[in-house]
Every structure is written in C-alpha cells, then in structure tokens.
Design a protein around this motif. Sequence first.
Motif, mmCIF file in Angstrom:
data_model
loop_
_atom_site.group_PDB
_atom_site.id
_atom_site.type_symbol
_atom_site.label_atom_id
_atom_site.label_comp_id
_atom_site.label_asym_id
_atom_site.label_seq_id
_atom_site.Cartn_x
_atom_site.Cartn_y
_atom_site.Cartn_z
ATOM 1 N N TRP A 107 -4.397 9.845 -5.399
ATOM 2 C CA TRP A 107 -4.884 8.996 -6.484
ATOM 3 C C TRP A 107 -4.667 7.519 -6.167
ATOM 4 O O TRP A 107 -5.565 6.689 -6.339
ATOM 5 C CB TRP A 107 -4.189 9.361 -7.791
ATOM 6 N N LEU A 108 -3.482 7.170 -5.685
ATOM 7 C CA LEU A 108 -3.189 5.766 -5.413
ATOM 8 C C LEU A 108 -4.046 5.231 -4.267
ATOM 9 O O LEU A 108 -4.494 4.078 -4.300
ATOM 10 C CB LEU A 108 -1.700 5.602 -5.117
ATOM 11 N N ARG A 109 -4.303 6.059 -3.274
ATOM 12 C CA ARG A 109 -5.218 5.636 -2.207
ATOM 13 C C ARG A 109 -6.618 5.377 -2.759
ATOM 14 O O ARG A 109 -7.288 4.413 -2.368
ATOM 15 C CB ARG A 109 -5.284 6.717 -1.126
ATOM 16 N N ALA A 110 -7.065 6.256 -3.663
ATOM 17 C CA ALA A 110 -8.392 6.068 -4.252
ATOM 18 C C ALA A 110 -8.451 4.775 -5.053
ATOM 19 O O ALA A 110 -9.460 4.056 -5.020
ATOM 20 C CB ALA A 110 -8.750 7.265 -5.130
ATOM 21 N N LEU A 111 -7.386 4.454 -5.797
ATOM 22 C CA LEU A 111 -7.344 3.183 -6.524
ATOM 23 C C LEU A 111 -7.442 2.003 -5.565
ATOM 24 O O LEU A 111 -8.161 1.031 -5.824
ATOM 25 C CB LEU A 111 -6.044 3.076 -7.325
ATOM 26 N N GLU A 112 -6.704 2.079 -4.476
ATOM 27 C CA GLU A 112 -6.733 0.982 -3.508
ATOM 28 C C GLU A 112 -8.134 0.791 -2.944
ATOM 29 O O GLU A 112 -8.618 -0.340 -2.814
ATOM 30 C CB GLU A 112 -5.726 1.253 -2.390
ATOM 31 N N ARG A 113 -8.811 1.888 -2.631
ATOM 32 C CA ARG A 113 -10.163 1.778 -2.075
ATOM 33 C C ARG A 113 -11.159 1.258 -3.106
ATOM 34 O O ARG A 113 -12.156 0.627 -2.748
ATOM 35 C CB ARG A 113 -10.617 3.134 -1.539
ATOM 36 N N ARG A 159 -13.937 3.913 -12.146
ATOM 37 C CA ARG A 159 -12.831 4.829 -12.400
ATOM 38 C C ARG A 159 -13.226 6.278 -12.098
ATOM 39 O O ARG A 159 -12.456 7.038 -11.512
ATOM 40 C CB ARG A 159 -12.354 4.677 -13.843
ATOM 41 N N LEU A 160 -14.432 6.686 -12.495
ATOM 42 C CA LEU A 160 -14.878 8.045 -12.204
ATOM 43 C C LEU A 160 -14.993 8.273 -10.700
ATOM 44 O O LEU A 160 -14.652 9.349 -10.193
ATOM 45 C CB LEU A 160 -16.221 8.319 -12.878
ATOM 46 N N ALA A 161 -15.463 7.257 -9.991
ATOM 47 C CA ALA A 161 -15.564 7.376 -8.534
ATOM 48 C C ALA A 161 -14.186 7.528 -7.903
ATOM 49 O O ALA A 161 -14.028 8.223 -6.885
ATOM 50 C CB ALA A 161 -16.285 6.161 -7.958
ATOM 51 N N ALA A 179 -10.326 10.838 -5.037
ATOM 52 C CA ALA A 179 -8.962 11.365 -4.932
ATOM 53 C C ALA A 179 -8.936 12.882 -4.850
ATOM 54 O O ALA A 179 -8.121 13.458 -4.121
ATOM 55 C CB ALA A 179 -8.132 10.894 -6.127
ATOM 56 N N LEU A 180 -9.826 13.540 -5.591
ATOM 57 C CA LEU A 180 -9.733 14.987 -5.757
ATOM 58 C C LEU A 180 -10.764 15.769 -4.963
ATOM 59 O O LEU A 180 -10.573 16.967 -4.708
ATOM 60 C CB LEU A 180 -9.871 15.339 -7.243
ATOM 61 N N SER A 222 0.843 -1.197 0.000
ATOM 62 C CA SER A 222 0.000 0.000 0.000
ATOM 63 C C SER A 222 0.874 1.241 0.000
ATOM 64 O O SER A 222 1.972 1.241 0.575
ATOM 65 C CB SER A 222 -0.911 0.016 1.232
ATOM 66 N N VAL A 223 0.363 2.294 -0.626
ATOM 67 C CA VAL A 223 1.097 3.559 -0.597
ATOM 68 C C VAL A 223 1.167 4.106 0.822
ATOM 69 O O VAL A 223 2.071 4.877 1.165
ATOM 70 C CB VAL A 223 0.444 4.574 -1.566
ATOM 71 N N ASP A 224 0.248 3.687 1.681
ATOM 72 C CA ASP A 224 0.280 4.134 3.071
ATOM 73 C C ASP A 224 1.400 3.477 3.873
ATOM 74 O O ASP A 224 1.649 3.871 5.019
ATOM 75 C CB ASP A 224 -1.068 3.866 3.745
ATOM 76 N N ASP A 225 2.065 2.471 3.282
ATOM 77 C CA ASP A 225 3.237 1.887 3.937
ATOM 78 C C ASP A 225 4.469 2.772 3.780
ATOM 79 O O ASP A 225 5.523 2.468 4.349
ATOM 80 C CB ASP A 225 3.537 0.503 3.346
#
Length: 386
Positions: free
Chosen positions: A35-41, A247-249, A254-255, A11-14
């Motif tokens: 963005w990467l957190r949003a992808l993970e979720r 993807r839109l979500a 993210a933003l 995870s990017v949170d690591d």
Amino acid sequence: MVAVVVEHLSSVDDVAGSAWDGVADPRELFQSRAWLRALERSGDAPVTYLIARQRGDPRILAALPLHEVPPSRGDYLYWPELHFQDLLARSRGGRLGLLAGSCAGFGAGLILDRTLPAPARTAVLRALRQAADAVAAERGLPYTCFLFLGPSAWRDLAPVTGAGDAVRLAGVALTELELPGEDFGDYLATLPRNTRTSVRRETGTFARECESLIVPLSEALATVAPMIVNVRAKHGMAYGEATVTRRLAAYAAALGDESAMALLCRVRGRTVGAAVLCRWHDRLHVTDFGRLDDQAPDPFVYFNAVIYEPVRHAYAAGLSSVVTGAGAELGKARRGAAIHPLLHLAWTADAGQPIDTAPADQRAHHWRTLRGAHPGYFHPTWDELL
C-alpha cells in the motif's frame, strides 16, 4: 528503559522488507509495504517515515508515516482541519498539522512491536511524538493529527497524550460483519426474524431487477470514480474525479486485479451503482460506494452493493469478515454488522495550553444516546470510551 533513536526515511523501500514486515500488522492493509509503495507511486507519498529503533539494533520498534494533506489535494475526509475546526484559531495560514499514521481506511492500529512491554511501548511512542512535533514545527504547523483511530491504537497513545492535546470520538464509526457458518443462508439465520424478512425482500428485488458483476478495479476506474464523487457531494464533500481516481488506482496497484475489485450494479444493461472491494488476508473491505445522480431506479442497490453481494463473495472466497466501512451505521448494524468506535487525536507542540472540550463532549453524547437505544449493535470496546 529502552534507548530509542528515531530515523527519518523518505521511502518505505529504505527499510528492509523483513524489518518492516516484522513490525507491521499483517491484517492491516494500510500498514503494508504494498500500500505504501502504491501511495508513493501515485504522488501521495508520506513526507517522511519516522522509524524507531533501539540504539545499536536494526530491528524496528515502531514506524510512523507523516502525511501532508493540503486542501489542494482534494482528499477532504483525511483533512485534519475538517475534524478539528475548533482548533483553527491556533492554525497558521489555515493549516493545523501533519496527518500521522494512515491516510486511508478506518480503525487502523499503530505500526508498533506488540512484543514490547507497556513501559517500553510508551517510551518508543514518546520518542516518535517528539520527532513528529519537530517535523511539524519545521513546517510551521502546531499539531500532529491522527484520524479514525481504532481503540487499540488509542490505548497505546493515551499514555503520551496530555494537557493541550485534543481527543474526540469521530462522527462516524467503523462497521464490520463477522461471517457465521459457511454460506449466505447461515448469515441470514443469525438475523432477527423481521430483519430476515427485509433482507429477503431487498435481495429478491435486486435479483429480479439488477445484475451484479465483479470486475478488476483497474478496468472500472472511469465508471466508478464519477459515481463515488456523486455520493460524496451529497454528503458535503466536493471531491474531484481526479482525486478519487488516484486513490482507486492506488488500491489497484497495491493489491492487483485479484484483490482490488469493482462490484457493478446494472439495471437493463446500465451501471447505476458500484462498490469498491479490497481483499486483504482474511477480510474483505468495502472501501467506497457510488451511484448515478439521475434518479435512476433503485432496487435496493446500496445495501446489496455494500453488504449482501460482498457477503456472498466473501463466503465464496473463504474469508472471515466483511469490513463494511463507516457511515449508515445503524442500517448496517441492523443487517448484522457490529459498530466499532473511531477516534481523532491532535498532538500539540504547546502542552501547557488548554483546549475547548465541547466538541468531544458533543460527540460522546451522540454515541451514548445511540448506544442506549440500540445496545446490541455496539461492540464492547465502547465500554472504555463512553
């Protein structure tokens, strides 16, 4: 020589926030933690993040997310097999490899410490390549693929690319419109006279027959997603609404509502077209366009949705450019955007095996011909590729 160690993180949170922000390009939406957190979720997380450091130093030298993009996910544009069909004979079960770097957007750079001298950058990327090859091999995949790379990323990757690898220009190019002056009138003034006449006609017809409205993307997913599906189907990509909505979500998550927006185009109260606008730092990205597929009236909806209305919004927000995306390159360039090259790269684990260069040669011929006919439309970075 830099002694590089590569970690595998889930995870990017690591990664400490300051460490990630210290190496990611702040102007690149698709390198951001948000963005990467949003992808993970959303369920589209990378299978791993490769993190390169100098031994004994916590500072990140480079990072490389690796994504699994199977056909079942439905995101065909970022499916490596679509762009390297000539390599499928070497695939295993129809799969070529993992997708490295970004799984969205166009022209992304690498997550790489720009203060490193060139030999050190090459050493870091070589270590990342070896680690990526190992991850792909564990999954029985013969390649690691990068899609829609920008020229700066290719300059960095070229020294670690060799015999048996496949590199080619993409079939589409990125377009970006740098905003001159302070308002839409200044933009118009930079266009050739005949183009100004066309733009005034297109914007005038749109203003008389159509109403535009910008709303938070999170509130318009159900309206926008089916329209995007319609447009992609016309280009031969059978996207499902669930894939597009997911993807839109992710953009919206993210933003936030202030920076992830839907531009809705309405004729007599009915939404007939829409564009997705994502604001990141000083740029406005037009990531998607959709429209109804029912022969609805078309008061120049496309160019108003992807260029003119975003340009007006960007001026009002004090932004520097509008990234008008890929596709319809000549039409966008005629209206002031510059055409930037994009490349695909496939790293092979079998470095001694030759490849067929015909697909790459055909793409180069296509862009060379267009550039010869319209040299003023193409950014100077094409010089190093054609």
